[in-house]
Design a protein around this motif. Structure first.
Motif, PDB file in Angstrom:
ATOM      1  N   THR A  68      -7.682 -10.658  13.260  1.00  0.00           N
ATOM      2  CA  THR A  68      -8.949 -10.198  13.408  1.00  0.00           C
ATOM      3  C   THR A  68      -9.765 -11.203  14.442  1.00  0.00           C
ATOM      4  OG1 THR A  68      -9.490 -11.940  11.416  1.00  0.00           O
ATOM      5  CG2 THR A  68      -9.291  -9.531  11.016  1.00  0.00           C
ATOM      6  N   ALA A  69      -9.152 -12.346  14.799  1.00  0.00           N
ATOM      7  CA  ALA A  69      -9.677 -13.068  15.881  1.00  0.00           C
ATOM      8  C   ALA A  69      -9.431 -12.617  17.159  1.00  0.00           C
ATOM      9  CB  ALA A  69      -8.766 -14.620  15.879  1.00  0.00           C
ATOM     10  N   GLY A  70      -8.182 -12.307  17.383  1.00  0.00           N
ATOM     11  CA  GLY A  70      -7.848 -11.521  18.691  1.00  0.00           C
ATOM     12  C   GLY A  70      -8.275 -12.382  19.873  1.00  0.00           C
ATOM     13  N   LEU A  71      -8.491 -11.792  21.175  1.00  0.00           N
ATOM     14  CA  LEU A  71      -9.068 -12.478  22.389  1.00  0.00           C
ATOM     15  C   LEU A  71     -10.335 -12.888  22.307  1.00  0.00           C
ATOM     16  CD1 LEU A  71      -7.117 -10.433  24.939  1.00  0.00           C
ATOM     17  CD2 LEU A  71      -6.471 -12.957  24.253  1.00  0.00           C
ATOM     18  N   ALA A  72     -11.032 -12.634  21.167  1.00  0.00           N
ATOM     19  CA  ALA A  72     -12.584 -12.754  20.882  1.00  0.00           C
ATOM     20  C   ALA A  72     -12.826 -14.457  20.684  1.00  0.00           C
ATOM     21  CB  ALA A  72     -13.171 -12.221  19.998  1.00  0.00           C
ATOM     22  N   ILE A  73     -11.690 -14.985  20.293  1.00  0.00           N
ATOM     23  CA  ILE A  73     -11.927 -16.409  19.919  1.00  0.00           C
ATOM     24  C   ILE A  73     -10.889 -17.379  20.532  1.00  0.00           C
ATOM     25  CG2 ILE A  73     -12.065 -18.195  17.904  1.00  0.00           C
ATOM     26  CD1 ILE A  73     -13.137 -16.028  16.477  1.00  0.00           C
ATOM     27  N   ARG A  74     -11.330 -18.206  21.270  1.00  0.00           N
ATOM     28  CA  ARG A  74     -10.520 -19.242  21.893  1.00  0.00           C
ATOM     29  C   ARG A  74     -10.732 -20.813  21.781  1.00  0.00           C
ATOM     30  NH1 ARG A  74     -11.743 -18.983  28.082  1.00  0.00           N
ATOM     31  NH2 ARG A  74     -12.710 -21.111  27.620  1.00  0.00           N
ATOM     32  N   LEU A  75      -9.510 -21.408  21.718  1.00  0.00           N
ATOM     33  CA  LEU A  75      -9.981 -22.791  21.467  1.00  0.00           C
ATOM     34  C   LEU A  75      -9.614 -23.708  22.697  1.00  0.00           C
ATOM     35  CD1 LEU A  75     -10.183 -25.725  19.851  1.00  0.00           C
ATOM     36  CD2 LEU A  75      -7.577 -25.431  19.356  1.00  0.00           C
ATOM     37  N   ASP A  76     -10.299 -24.610  23.224  1.00  0.00           N
ATOM     38  CA  ASP A  76     -10.265 -25.460  24.279  1.00  0.00           C
ATOM     39  C   ASP A  76     -10.231 -26.878  23.660  1.00  0.00           C
ATOM     40  OD1 ASP A  76     -10.516 -23.144  26.063  1.00  0.00           O
ATOM     41  OD2 ASP A  76     -12.476 -23.624  26.940  1.00  0.00           O
ATOM     42  N   SER A 158      -5.943  -7.034  20.287  1.00  0.00           N
ATOM     43  CA  SER A 158      -4.968  -7.498  19.755  1.00  0.00           C
ATOM     44  C   SER A 158      -4.106  -6.404  19.757  1.00  0.00           C
ATOM     45  CB  SER A 158      -5.559  -8.142  18.502  1.00  0.00           C
ATOM     46  OG  SER A 158      -6.063  -7.039  17.691  1.00  0.00           O
ATOM     47  N   LEU A 159      -2.884  -6.631  19.276  1.00  0.00           N
ATOM     48  CA  LEU A 159      -1.892  -5.816  18.927  1.00  0.00           C
ATOM     49  C   LEU A 159      -1.143  -6.213  17.903  1.00  0.00           C
ATOM     50  CD1 LEU A 159      -0.123  -3.090  19.673  1.00  0.00           C
ATOM     51  CD2 LEU A 159       1.487  -4.649  20.835  1.00  0.00           C
ATOM     52  N   GLY A 160      -1.478  -5.644  16.610  1.00  0.00           N
ATOM     53  CA  GLY A 160      -0.905  -6.147  15.308  1.00  0.00           C
ATOM     54  C   GLY A 160       0.513  -5.518  15.072  1.00  0.00           C
ATOM     55  N   ILE A 161       1.465  -6.160  15.253  1.00  0.00           N
ATOM     56  CA  ILE A 161       3.000  -5.404  14.926  1.00  0.00           C
ATOM     57  C   ILE A 161       3.154  -5.923  13.408  1.00  0.00           C
ATOM     58  CG2 ILE A 161       5.328  -5.362  15.746  1.00  0.00           C
ATOM     59  CD1 ILE A 161       4.350  -6.596  18.251  1.00  0.00           C
ATOM     60  N   PHE A 162       3.370  -4.872  12.590  1.00  0.00           N
ATOM     61  CA  PHE A 162       3.249  -5.105  11.055  1.00  0.00           C
ATOM     62  C   PHE A 162       4.410  -4.436  10.640  1.00  0.00           C
ATOM     63  CE2 PHE A 162       2.007  -3.876   6.903  1.00  0.00           C
ATOM     64  CZ  PHE A 162       1.669  -5.169   6.312  1.00  0.00           C
ATOM     65  N   MET A 163       5.579  -5.003  10.186  1.00  0.00           N
ATOM     66  CA  MET A 163       6.843  -4.463   9.923  1.00  0.00           C
ATOM     67  C   MET A 163       7.237  -4.873   8.303  1.00  0.00           C
ATOM     68  SD  MET A 163       9.039  -4.413  13.245  1.00  0.00           S
ATOM     69  CE  MET A 163       8.477  -3.427  14.769  1.00  0.00           C
ATOM     70  N   ASP A 164       7.500  -3.745   7.587  1.00  0.00           N
ATOM     71  CA  ASP A 164       8.109  -4.145   6.187  1.00  0.00           C
ATOM     72  C   ASP A 164       9.276  -4.865   6.522  1.00  0.00           C
ATOM     73  OD1 ASP A 164       7.418  -4.179   3.522  1.00  0.00           O
ATOM     74  OD2 ASP A 164       8.958  -2.633   3.374  1.00  0.00           O
ATOM     75  N   GLU A 165      10.208  -4.157   7.502  1.00  0.00           N
ATOM     76  CA  GLU A 165      11.512  -4.684   7.611  1.00  0.00           C
ATOM     77  C   GLU A 165      11.552  -5.209   9.022  1.00  0.00           C
ATOM     78  OE1 GLU A 165      14.442  -6.316   7.369  1.00  0.00           O
ATOM     79  OE2 GLU A 165      14.211  -5.440   5.354  1.00  0.00           O
ATOM     80  N   LEU A 166      11.701  -6.171   9.254  1.00  0.00           N
ATOM     81  CA  LEU A 166      11.818  -6.973  10.672  1.00  0.00           C
ATOM     82  C   LEU A 166      13.123  -6.814  11.086  1.00  0.00           C
ATOM     83  CD1 LEU A 166      10.072  -8.478  12.764  1.00  0.00           C
ATOM     84  CD2 LEU A 166      10.731 -10.571  11.425  1.00  0.00           C
TER      85      LEU A 166
END
Length: 425
Positions: A68-76, A158-166
């Motif tokens: 959910t954070a994606g590139l919208a939130i950054r830490l400096d 963001s690109l969420g790669i969600f795999m039941d079997e990795l």
């Protein structure tokens, strides 16, 4: 550990007399107790009523917030800028309740994707074709690497790669004969530090993302773990980027009750609040992220922790050195996610990170390092030696730059240049 009181002495004795699994369970319980109440309650209720291991659900929740954070939130912090994308592997045997943990943590995002898909179908019907309609989505589950790149182009935050079997992805990446494997590994290696994506094709769409943000969560059977450490996955640094969640907690007692609806709703509402913070950034003209910074004492603690990790690297075995090198990056990512989990229960997102949040993030990072040590201990004798020359060859075959190869090896670019010159590749 410095011992200056009775409690420190007791902790030191525990540290040296118990197994790595015992240590990890203690760390896990401390983490769950320190998490925001709505998350701690969900983890405990899921364990009690659905027998979902706490470490599996914690890891899946981190993935959900990362997505959910994606590139919208950054830490400096400490002169570096980092984003919150992580890669995680849930490990266990058949029947260890891996998939339910992943599904529970991501259910609110799955429902969010359902809505986006319905919108896509409606717009496609209006246009009469899919060609000019962008499908917004948080997850991909079954896709070629070309499709993954394209979906990231359509969903740049963001690109969420969600795999039941990795296993199937890991096996591809370690198979030199695989067409997709090297490309997947490049995407994940470069995407971990949010490098650019530039795809040029003669006959199909070309596109460029100035920053990438892949997030990975998958489960894998215990017996397939050697695959993660072979076929160039270890040498390339992919293995070191993973947060491992081996099975640590067990509940063999059935329950007649479900997780309370109030508990599920609070989790869903708070997780989706992150999407509300993200959306204005995505829709803005400049796409500038919300920037988190640390209070002075929080930054000092992060600095000291990082320095201690560097000292620890010096006296660690080779297999741990590589993992600790990635801890230096992952701790920043975990700081972001820890802060977001806390802030999601607030009516507004505060951009200043305090000392307590950094302490909690360090606790979480140390837990995952212990998990890595557990995996290595179980695979002792089956791990390949890291040959720097093989790393260079692998990098050149996969079109990695000299800077990228140097980062994996922990050396400077000139050292890599000399190795390449000697190999004549």
């Amino acid at each position: 550990m410095e011992v200056d009181n009775l409690k420190d002495i007791e902790e030191a004795i525990l540290e040296h007399s118990s197994s790595l699994e015992d240590k990890a369970v203690r760390q896990l319980h401390q983490i769950v107790n320190k998490l925001p109440p709505y998350i701690g309650r969900l983890i405990n209720e899921a364990f009690e009523h659905k027998r979902i291991p706490k470490e599996y659900l914690l890891t899946s929740i981190l993935f959900a917030f990362s997505n959910t954070a994606g590139l919208a939130i950054r830490l400096d912090a400490m002169g570096y800028s980092n984003y919150g994308n992580i890669y995680a592997a849930i490990i266990g045997s058949r029947g260890d309740v891996k998939s339910p943990a992943m599904d529970l943590a991501t259910e609110p995002l799955k429902l969010y994707d359902d809505v986006q898909y319905r919108n896509f179908i409606e717009k496609t019907a209006e246009e009469g074709s899919e060609e000019n309609v962008v499908r917004k989505q948080l997850f991909i589950q079954d896709a070629t690497v070309e499709a993954a790149y394209f979906k990231h182009h359509e969903n740049p935050f963001s690109l969420g790669i969600f795999m039941d079997e990795l296993y199937y992805l890991i096996e591809k990446m370690g198979n030199p004969a695989s067409k997709d494997g090297p490309a997947w590994r490049i995407l994940l290696l470069q995407g971990n530090t949010n490098k650019l994506v530039d795809i040029s094709r003669k006959t199909t769409l070309s596109f460029r993302l100035s920053k990438s943000y892949p997030v990975l969560l998958g489960s894998i059977q215990q017996e397939f773990i050697p695959k993660i450490f072979s076929g160039g996955n270890l040498e390339s640094g992919f293995t070191d980027r993973l947060l491992f969640a081996p099975n640590l907690t067990h509940n063999t007692k059935l329950s007649k009750f479900n997780i309370s609806q109030d508990c599920l709703k609070k989790y869903s509402d708070n997780l989706l609040r992150m999407m509300e913070y993200r959306k204005p950034v995505e829709e803005s003209d400049n796409k500038e992220p919300l920037v988190l910074t640390c209070t002075p004492d929080a930054e000092d603690r992060l600095f000291n922790y990082t320095q201690n990790i560097l000292h620890q690297q010096e006296k660690s075995e080779e297999i741990e050195k590589g993992y600790l090198a990635k801890v230096l990056i992952n701790i920043h990512k975990i700081v972001i996610l820890t802060h977001l989990m806390k802030e999601s229960a607030s009516p507004e997102l505060h951009l200043k990170i305090g000392l307590e949040t950094v302490e909690d993030a360090i606790m979480i990072m140390d837990f995952y390092f212990t998990n890595f040590q557990i995996i290595v201990e179980k695979l002792e004798g089956n791990l390949p030696d890291i040959d720097p020359n093989e790393v260079v060859k692998l990098g050149r075959r996969n079109n990695a730059t000299q800077e990228q190869i140097a980062a994996v090896l922990g050396v400077n670019k000139s050292t890599v240049s000399r190795k390449i010159a000697r190999m004549k590749i």
